[in-house]
Design an enzyme around this catalytic site. Structure first.
Site, mmCIF file in Angstrom:
data_model
loop_
_atom_site.group_PDB
_atom_site.id
_atom_site.type_symbol
_atom_site.label_atom_id
_atom_site.label_comp_id
_atom_site.label_asym_id
_atom_site.label_seq_id
_atom_site.Cartn_x
_atom_site.Cartn_y
_atom_site.Cartn_z
ATOM 1 N N ASP A 1 0.849 -1.192 0.000
ATOM 2 C CA ASP A 1 0.000 0.000 0.000
ATOM 3 C C ASP A 1 0.888 1.247 0.000
ATOM 4 O OD1 ASP A 1 -3.211 0.559 0.934
ATOM 5 O OD2 ASP A 1 -1.777 2.226 1.118
ATOM 6 N N ILE A 2 0.493 2.226 -0.790
ATOM 7 C CA ILE A 2 1.298 3.438 -0.950
ATOM 8 C C ILE A 2 1.262 4.318 0.304
ATOM 9 C CG2 ILE A 2 -0.483 4.992 -1.889
ATOM 10 C CD1 ILE A 2 1.554 5.664 -4.149
ATOM 11 N N VAL B 1 -11.131 2.793 -3.852
ATOM 12 C CA VAL B 1 -10.740 2.314 -5.188
ATOM 13 C C VAL B 1 -11.742 1.248 -5.633
ATOM 14 C CG1 VAL B 1 -8.936 1.212 -6.561
ATOM 15 C CG2 VAL B 1 -8.307 2.793 -4.710
ATOM 16 N N HIS C 1 -10.195 -5.171 -3.395
ATOM 17 C CA HIS C 1 -8.880 -5.369 -2.771
ATOM 18 C C HIS C 1 -9.078 -5.759 -1.323
ATOM 19 C CE1 HIS C 1 -10.041 -1.126 -2.671
ATOM 20 N NE2 HIS C 1 -9.433 -1.016 -1.507
HETATM 21 P P1 AMP Z 1 -9.845 1.488 0.236
HETATM 22 O O1 AMP Z 1 -10.223 2.670 1.080
HETATM 23 O O2 AMP Z 1 -10.127 0.184 0.908
HETATM 24 O O3 AMP Z 1 -10.430 1.587 -1.154
HETATM 25 O O4 AMP Z 1 -8.263 1.526 0.123
HETATM 26 C C1 AMP Z 1 -7.567 1.957 -1.008
HETATM 27 C C2 AMP Z 1 -6.099 1.822 -0.664
HETATM 28 O O5 AMP Z 1 -5.362 1.931 -1.846
HETATM 29 C C3 AMP Z 1 -5.574 2.890 0.305
HETATM 30 O O6 AMP Z 1 -5.031 2.248 1.460
HETATM 31 C C4 AMP Z 1 -4.500 3.601 -0.522
HETATM 32 O O7 AMP Z 1 -3.394 4.005 0.258
HETATM 33 C C5 AMP Z 1 -4.140 2.555 -1.548
HETATM 34 N N1 AMP Z 1 -3.587 3.058 -2.795
HETATM 35 C C6 AMP Z 1 -4.104 4.022 -3.596
HETATM 36 N N2 AMP Z 1 -3.326 4.199 -4.680
HETATM 37 C C7 AMP Z 1 -2.307 3.306 -4.578
HETATM 38 C C8 AMP Z 1 -1.187 2.986 -5.378
HETATM 39 N N3 AMP Z 1 -0.939 3.623 -6.543
HETATM 40 N N4 AMP Z 1 -0.344 2.018 -4.957
HETATM 41 C C9 AMP Z 1 -0.566 1.375 -3.806
HETATM 42 N N5 AMP Z 1 -1.610 1.623 -2.994
HETATM 43 C C10 AMP Z 1 -2.472 2.577 -3.372
#
Ligand code: AMP
Length: 126
Positions: A39-40, A106, A110
């Site tokens: 996770d970023i 997103v 996931h």
């Molecule tokens: P959610 O709120 O469950 O949809 O979590 C989305 C997750 O995606 C968050 O923890 C973000 O930090 C992570 N995220 C968003 N963009 C990226 C990326 N490019 N690479 C890795 N993690 C990401």
């Protein structure tokens, strides 16, 4: 901003772009069913995301539409990643956010894997 998990799959979502190789990621594991990457914006010392390679908006979409093979591959993939990362003995947490109240940001399914310290009670209050 949280997404509406009832909407159709959006090919422009950030995880779709990662799967197509258009955006870089720090890959932990990949097989025919899943991609796992860091996770970023980590919320624990170890924070890995596991996504299916198929186009599924959320856990709801996945559980309703995915093939037995995709479901088995995803569940086994999540377990494999945690096991290989040494998380089983100390323990870890899985989380899948769905839609508005789940605060899913997103719109590609996931599962978050959190580990690396005692993670405390399940939900933040408030
Ligand atoms: P959610 O709120 O469950 O949809 O979590 C989305 C997750 O995606 C968050 O923890 C973000 O930090 C992570 N995220 C968003 N963009 C990226 C990326 N490019 N690479 C890795 N993690 C990401």
């Amino acid at each position: 901003m949280a997404i509406d998990a009832t909407q159709p799959y959006d090919d422009d979502n950030i995880f779709a772009k990662i799967l197509r190789g258009e955006i870089p990621n720090k890959t932990v594991y990949e097989d025919e069913h899943v991609l796992a990457f860091y996770d970023i914006n980590p919320q624990a010392p170890q924070h890995i995301l596991v996504i299916p390679k198929g186009k599924y908006v959320s856990w709801d979409d996945f559980s309703a539409r995915a093939s037995e093979s995709d479901i088995a591959g995803f569940v086994r993939g999540v377990g494999h990643v945690a096991r290989e990362a040494g998380m089983v003995e100390p323990g870890y947490r899985l989380l899948a956010n769905i839609g508005q109240d789940g605060h899913q940001e997103v719109p590609h399914l996931h599962v978050h894997i959190f580990a690396g310290k005692p993670l405390g009670p399940m939900l933040a209050k408030g």
